[in-house]
Design an enzyme around this catalytic site. Sequence first.
Site, short mmCIF file in Angstrom:
data_model
loop_
_atom_site.label_atom_id
_atom_site.label_comp_id
_atom_site.label_asym_id
_atom_site.label_seq_id
_atom_site.Cartn_x
_atom_site.Cartn_y
_atom_site.Cartn_z
N GLN A 131 0.84 -1.20 0.00
CA GLN A 131 0.00 0.00 0.00
C GLN A 131 0.88 1.25 0.00
O GLN A 131 1.66 1.47 0.93
CB GLN A 131 -0.89 -0.02 1.24
CG GLN A 131 -1.84 1.16 1.38
CD GLN A 131 -2.64 1.07 2.68
OE1 GLN A 131 -2.07 0.87 3.74
NE2 GLN A 131 -3.94 1.21 2.58
N SER A 134 1.29 6.56 2.85
CA SER A 134 2.02 7.52 3.67
C SER A 134 3.29 8.04 2.98
O SER A 134 3.93 7.31 2.21
CB SER A 134 2.42 6.89 5.01
OG SER A 134 1.28 6.58 5.78
N SER A 166 4.37 -1.43 4.27
CA SER A 166 4.49 -2.81 4.77
C SER A 166 4.69 -3.79 3.62
O SER A 166 3.98 -3.75 2.62
CB SER A 166 3.25 -3.20 5.56
OG SER A 166 3.06 -2.34 6.67
N GLU A 249 -9.98 -2.07 5.43
CA GLU A 249 -8.84 -2.40 6.30
C GLU A 249 -9.29 -2.65 7.73
O GLU A 249 -8.67 -3.42 8.46
CB GLU A 249 -7.82 -1.25 6.26
CG GLU A 249 -6.59 -1.49 7.13
CD GLU A 249 -5.61 -0.34 7.07
OE1 GLU A 249 -4.42 -0.57 7.30
OE2 GLU A 249 -6.04 0.81 6.81
#
Length: 388
Positions: A131, A134, A166, A249
Site C-alpha cells: 500500500q 504515507s 508494509s 482495512e
Amino acid sequence: MDLTSDVADEQLRAEIRGWLEQNLTGKFAHLRGLGGSGREHEAFEERLEWNQHMAKEGWSCVAWPKEFGGRGLSLEQQVIFHEEYARSGAPARVNHLGEELLGPTLIELGTPEQQARFLPGIVAATELWCQGYSEPGAGSDLAAVSTRAELDGDAWVVNGQKVWTSLAQQADWCFVIARTSTEARKHDGLSYLLVPMHQPGVDVRPINQLTGTSEFNEVFFDNARTDADLVVGEVGQGWKVAMATLGYERGVSTLAQQIGFRKELDAVIEEAKLTGAVHDPVIRDRIVRAEMELETIRLHALRTLGGAQGLDMSTTKLLWGQWHRALGELAMAVAGPAGLYVGDDYALSHSQALYLFSRSDTIYGGSDEIQKNVISERVLGLPREARA
C-alpha cells in the site's frame, strides 16, 4: 449484526475447524503462531506456500462474491472463519493487503478489465500487494501527498517517495495514491494507481525497526511507469477510492486480530504467574482492566460490523491501538527488571518484542490524532482543527 448461529453456520464452523486440523500438519505444522505485525519476517516463503495451499483448497478470499473467486460468506460466516483461523494457531497470511484491501476495492470500484487482470492472482496468492499511502510529509494527512503522476502517452509516470510501506520488499504490485493535478483542491487532485514494483525506477529500502526487523520500507519512484488504464475509479477521485480501501482495512478481520490479542494477554498473565507479579495488586488491577477493555473492543466491533464505513472504524482503530500499546507496557511491568536486558545477539523476548512493536500501534493504519479529528468533526460536529 445478528450473531445467532443457525445449523448451516455451525456446519461451516465444523468444516473450517476440521480442515485446519487436517492441513496444519506435516510441512505446515511448524507454521503455527508465526507471522503477524512485527513478525512478518518469520517463515515468509513457507507462509506464502500455505496461502497458496489454502487457495487451491478454496479457502482464500472467503468474503468475496463467488463470481470473483470467493466463497460469498455472510458477515456472520466471515466472523466464524476468522475466529476459527485465529484459534487454530494458523500462521498470519502474507497476502492480506491484496485479499482484504485491494481486492474488495476493485470489486466495488474497479473496471471489469482490472477485475479480470488482478483478482485471480490475489485469490491464488500468486501476486502480492503493498500500500503506497504515507509519505515523509504526509503520514496521517493523506490529502497532502506530493508523489506525482503525469500521463505520458499510454502510461503514467510516477515520481515521489512513500514510507512505512508494509511488505514492499515482497510485493509484486503497489496501490499508490498520487497527485495527478495541482490545480484542483488537494482532496480532488489525487488518483489511485496500480503500479508494478519489479521495474526500473522503483527502489525499496527497508527501515530497521527497534525490534530488529524491517517489515516497513521506504519506496522511491523515479520515473516509474504504469499503464494509463490502471487507475481505480476516475482520475482525480483517488481520495474517495482510498477511503473505501481504509474502510475494508478495519472490517471483519479485526475480530481475528482480537483473538490474537487475547492470546497475547493470556501469555502475559501466564508470565505474571511465573514471576509472581500476579500477586502485585497494581499489576492484577491492570490485568483485569485489560481483560474488560478487550471484551469491550470485541463487542464494539461486532456491533458495528456491516455499518457505514469510516466513522465506527475510526473508533475501533482508536480503541485497539491504545489497548495494544498498553498491553506492551503491561508485559514489561510483568517482566520486571529482567525485561530491560537484551543480550549481545539482540534476541528479544516475547514481552520485549511486544512492547517495542506496540509503540507503533497508535500511528500505523491511521494515527490516534487523525482518528480523534474524524470523530470530533464528523460525529460530534465540533469545529475543524485549524490548519496552516
